[in-house]
Motif scaffolding. Structure first.
Motif, PDB file in Angstrom:
ATOM      1  N   LYS A  91       0.837  -1.240   0.037  1.00 18.62           N
ATOM      2  CA  LYS A  91       0.037  -0.064  -0.124  1.00 18.62           C
ATOM      3  C   LYS A  91       0.683   1.222  -0.159  1.00 18.62           C
ATOM      4  CE  LYS A  91      -0.770   0.659   5.185  1.00 18.62           C
ATOM      5  NZ  LYS A  91      -1.889   0.650   6.055  1.00 18.62           N
ATOM      6  N   GLU A  92       2.236   1.071   0.129  1.00 15.56           N
ATOM      7  CA  GLU A  92       3.263   2.289   0.086  1.00 15.56           C
ATOM      8  C   GLU A  92       3.956   2.177  -0.859  1.00 15.56           C
ATOM      9  OE1 GLU A  92       2.671   4.639   2.324  1.00 15.56           O
ATOM     10  OE2 GLU A  92       1.347   3.791   3.946  1.00 15.56           O
ATOM     11  N   ALA A  93       3.827   1.338  -1.935  1.00 19.52           N
ATOM     12  CA  ALA A  93       4.811   1.056  -3.190  1.00 19.52           C
ATOM     13  C   ALA A  93       4.513   1.689  -4.433  1.00 19.52           C
ATOM     14  CB  ALA A  93       4.959  -0.363  -3.346  1.00 19.52           C
ATOM     15  N   CYS A  94       3.697   2.900  -4.305  1.00 20.92           N
ATOM     16  CA  CYS A  94       3.276   3.432  -5.378  1.00 20.92           C
ATOM     17  C   CYS A  94       4.633   4.033  -6.371  1.00 20.92           C
ATOM     18  CB  CYS A  94       2.360   4.501  -5.270  1.00 20.92           C
ATOM     19  SG  CYS A  94       2.726   5.799  -3.960  1.00 20.92           S
ATOM     20  N   GLU A  95       5.647   4.617  -5.470  1.00 21.62           N
ATOM     21  CA  GLU A  95       6.682   5.223  -5.943  1.00 21.62           C
ATOM     22  C   GLU A  95       7.605   3.960  -6.882  1.00 21.62           C
ATOM     23  OE1 GLU A  95       5.954   5.265  -2.697  1.00 21.62           O
ATOM     24  OE2 GLU A  95       6.586   7.146  -1.854  1.00 21.62           O
ATOM     25  N   GLU A  96       7.853   2.958  -6.111  1.00 20.37           N
ATOM     26  CA  GLU A  96       8.409   2.008  -6.929  1.00 20.37           C
ATOM     27  C   GLU A  96       7.911   1.394  -8.094  1.00 20.37           C
ATOM     28  OE1 GLU A  96       9.902   1.996  -2.396  1.00 20.37           O
ATOM     29  OE2 GLU A  96       7.846   1.951  -3.365  1.00 20.37           O
ATOM     30  N   ALA A  97       6.464   1.368  -8.088  1.00 23.62           N
ATOM     31  CA  ALA A  97       5.655   1.022  -8.972  1.00 23.62           C
ATOM     32  C   ALA A  97       5.887   1.653 -10.326  1.00 23.62           C
ATOM     33  CB  ALA A  97       4.143   0.648  -8.839  1.00 23.62           C
ATOM     34  N   SER A  98       5.820   3.230  -9.921  1.00 21.50           N
ATOM     35  CA  SER A  98       5.893   4.120 -10.966  1.00 21.50           C
ATOM     36  C   SER A  98       7.553   4.214 -11.454  1.00 21.50           C
ATOM     37  CB  SER A  98       5.783   5.633 -10.273  1.00 21.50           C
ATOM     38  OG  SER A  98       4.288   5.740  -9.977  1.00 21.50           O
ATOM     39  N   ILE A  99       8.438   3.915 -10.782  1.00 21.17           N
ATOM     40  CA  ILE A  99       9.850   3.800 -11.123  1.00 21.17           C
ATOM     41  C   ILE A  99       9.835   2.553 -12.169  1.00 21.17           C
ATOM     42  CG2 ILE A  99      12.253   3.080 -10.291  1.00 21.17           C
ATOM     43  CD1 ILE A  99      11.680   4.682  -8.042  1.00 21.17           C
ATOM     44  N   LEU A 100       9.344   1.385 -11.493  1.00 23.51           N
ATOM     45  CA  LEU A 100       9.219   0.090 -12.653  1.00 23.51           C
ATOM     46  C   LEU A 100       8.817   0.269 -13.810  1.00 23.51           C
ATOM     47  CD1 LEU A 100       9.196  -2.858 -13.048  1.00 23.51           C
ATOM     48  CD2 LEU A 100       7.350  -3.018 -11.651  1.00 23.51           C
ATOM     49  N   MET A 101       7.356   0.844 -13.976  1.00 28.80           N
ATOM     50  CA  MET A 101       6.837   0.900 -15.093  1.00 28.80           C
ATOM     51  C   MET A 101       7.615   1.808 -15.963  1.00 28.80           C
ATOM     52  SD  MET A 101       2.902   1.301 -14.432  1.00 28.80           S
ATOM     53  CE  MET A 101       2.878   2.671 -12.806  1.00 28.80           C
ATOM     54  N   THR A 102       8.244   2.883 -15.447  1.00 31.40           N
ATOM     55  CA  THR A 102       9.105   3.586 -16.488  1.00 31.40           C
ATOM     56  C   THR A 102      10.260   3.165 -17.024  1.00 31.40           C
ATOM     57  OG1 THR A 102       8.269   5.766 -15.235  1.00 31.40           O
ATOM     58  CG2 THR A 102      10.441   6.118 -16.394  1.00 31.40           C
ATOM     59  N   LEU A 103      11.030   2.459 -15.911  1.00 25.24           N
ATOM     60  CA  LEU A 103      12.169   1.555 -16.454  1.00 25.24           C
ATOM     61  C   LEU A 103      11.806   0.635 -17.540  1.00 25.24           C
ATOM     62  CD1 LEU A 103      13.923   1.018 -13.235  1.00 25.24           C
ATOM     63  CD2 LEU A 103      14.606   2.535 -14.774  1.00 25.24           C
ATOM     64  N   GLN A 104      10.903  -0.192 -17.335  1.00 21.64           N
ATOM     65  CA  GLN A 104      10.411  -1.202 -18.272  1.00 21.64           C
ATOM     66  C   GLN A 104      10.170  -0.584 -19.826  1.00 21.64           C
ATOM     67  OE1 GLN A 104      11.707  -3.916 -16.781  1.00 21.64           O
ATOM     68  NE2 GLN A 104      10.207  -4.863 -17.617  1.00 21.64           N
ATOM     69  N   TYR A 105       9.457   0.618 -19.703  1.00 22.22           N
ATOM     70  CA  TYR A 105       9.325   1.301 -20.828  1.00 22.22           C
ATOM     71  C   TYR A 105      10.572   1.670 -21.640  1.00 22.22           C
ATOM     72  CZ  TYR A 105       7.794   5.026 -24.183  1.00 22.22           C
ATOM     73  OH  TYR A 105       7.413   5.805 -25.169  1.00 22.22           O
ATOM     74  N   PHE A 106      11.317   2.331 -20.983  1.00 20.50           N
ATOM     75  CA  PHE A 106      12.737   2.802 -21.815  1.00 20.50           C
ATOM     76  C   PHE A 106      13.523   1.595 -22.000  1.00 20.50           C
ATOM     77  CE2 PHE A 106      11.266   7.006 -20.165  1.00 20.50           C
ATOM     78  CZ  PHE A 106      11.448   7.507 -21.313  1.00 20.50           C
ATOM     79  N   ARG A 107      13.413   0.458 -21.348  1.00 14.42           N
ATOM     80  CA  ARG A 107      14.293  -0.737 -21.672  1.00 14.42           C
ATOM     81  C   ARG A 107      13.536  -1.482 -22.818  1.00 14.42           C
ATOM     82  NH1 ARG A 107      15.107  -2.517 -15.422  1.00 14.42           N
ATOM     83  NH2 ARG A 107      16.691  -1.123 -15.004  1.00 14.42           N
ATOM     84  N   SER A 108      12.273  -0.916 -23.276  1.00 13.42           N
ATOM     85  CA  SER A 108      11.258  -1.877 -24.310  1.00 13.42           C
ATOM     86  C   SER A 108      11.357  -3.150 -23.827  1.00 13.42           C
ATOM     87  CB  SER A 108      11.959  -1.725 -25.572  1.00 13.42           C
ATOM     88  OG  SER A 108      12.430  -0.461 -26.227  1.00 13.42           O
ATOM     89  N   GLU A 109      10.976  -3.240 -22.354  1.00 14.72           N
ATOM     90  CA  GLU A 109      10.576  -4.592 -21.987  1.00 14.72           C
ATOM     91  C   GLU A 109       9.281  -4.807 -21.461  1.00 14.72           C
ATOM     92  OE1 GLU A 109      13.644  -5.601 -19.192  1.00 14.72           O
ATOM     93  OE2 GLU A 109      15.435  -5.378 -20.697  1.00 14.72           O
ATOM     94  N   GLU A 110       8.661  -5.822 -21.357  1.00 12.93           N
ATOM     95  CA  GLU A 110       7.097  -5.816 -20.994  1.00 12.93           C
ATOM     96  C   GLU A 110       6.882  -6.398 -19.643  1.00 12.93           C
ATOM     97  OE1 GLU A 110       4.518  -5.221 -22.742  1.00 12.93           O
ATOM     98  OE2 GLU A 110       5.716  -4.677 -24.377  1.00 12.93           O
ATOM     99  N   ILE A 111       6.041  -6.207 -18.916  1.00  7.17           N
ATOM    100  CA  ILE A 111       5.498  -6.789 -17.661  1.00  7.17           C
ATOM    101  C   ILE A 111       4.768  -7.796 -17.835  1.00  7.17           C
ATOM    102  CG2 ILE A 111       4.512  -6.634 -15.344  1.00  7.17           C
ATOM    103  CD1 ILE A 111       5.602  -3.275 -15.373  1.00  7.17           C
TER     104      ILE A 111
END
Length: 258
Positions: free
Chosen positions: A93-113
């Protein structure tokens, strides 16, 4: 001595008071349900541009073979909620910052979740990095920048203070993503557990031509390509401020390729 009896007029007013209070509570619940329904329907009504893959950039940083959709921008950013398995425990419930970082990194790495398990594995790696850098559970946008660059130093991440809609749409049009801290309760997301998180973070991935920002909001499993009106985002934009989020500074992190 017999039981004390209230005068009829007192009984009347007490009864009216109780009935009035119950009526107001019922009215508020009905009104809140109506507002939630309106906001849910709004998500269905807003026309989003087709999701676009990250544009190719030349070595100078300018766009190559890219023509934005005339109706706006909608970068195809992988999505996960901050609780990939729907377990909203003390960590997630406190991991919104990490999730936002994760989505951004995956995008620029051209990698999916690819799955909730994959999302959880990646999320835990960002949580560990945040911990290793000595940051608290709630992190400022400056600290988010440090975590992101420690994981992908090849990216450019710049702070933008007091941004306008023009600033934000311009950055998105140039191929950037935007990580935004917010007073989560001011966002009015109908899918949040009400009244919403006191502090929140989300990713801006695009915009429409009729006044909406397109986001990946990790605060709900329904947060992929979730739209907010620009005025709502600008009003809610506040950085962590030792708990006084409503008075936190208005700032975002603009992330792009160098």
């Amino acid at each position: 001595m017999g039981a004390m009896r209230l005068k009829p007029c007192v009984t009347y007013f007490l009864t009216a008071f109780l009935i009035g209070g119950i009526g107001f509570t019922v009215f508020q619940k009905i009104r809140n349900a109506e507002l939630r329904r309106e906001k849910v329907l709004e998500q269905l009504d807003v026309e989003r541009p087709p999701a676009q893959e990250r544009m190719a950039l030349t070595s100078s940083g300018s766009s190559s073979s890219f023509s934005p959709d005339l109706t706006g921008i909608n970068w195809d950013v992988p999505f996960t909620s901050q609780a990939p398995h729907g377990e909203w425990d003390e960590v997630h419930k406190e991991a919104c910052e990490e999730a936002s970082i994760l989505m951004t990194l995956q995008y620029f790495r051209s990698e999916e979740i690819v799955s909730p398990d994959h999302a959880e594995e990646l999320l835990q790696s960002v949580l560990l990095r945040n911990e290793s850098l000595g940051f608290a559970i709630d992190t400022t946008i400056v600290e988010v920048r440090k975590v992101l660059l420690s994981l992908s130093p090849e990216l450019d991440a710049r702070l933008l203070w007091n941004p306008t809609v023009d600033n934000l749409t311009s950055a998105l049009s140039d191929g950037a993503l935007i990580i935004m801290p917010a007073d989560g309760q001011a966002l009015g997301n109908p899918y949040f557990r009400q009244p919403g998180p006191p502090y929140h973070m989300l990713v801006l991935r695009g915009f429409t031509d009729d006044g909406y920002a397109i986001t990946n909001d990790p605060g709900t499993k329904r947060g992929e390509a979730f739209v907010y009106r620009w005025e709502t985002l600008l009003d809610a934009m506040h950085d962590w401020n030792g708990g006084d989020v409503k008075n936190g500074e208005k700032v975002v992190l603009v992330v792009s390729k160098k």
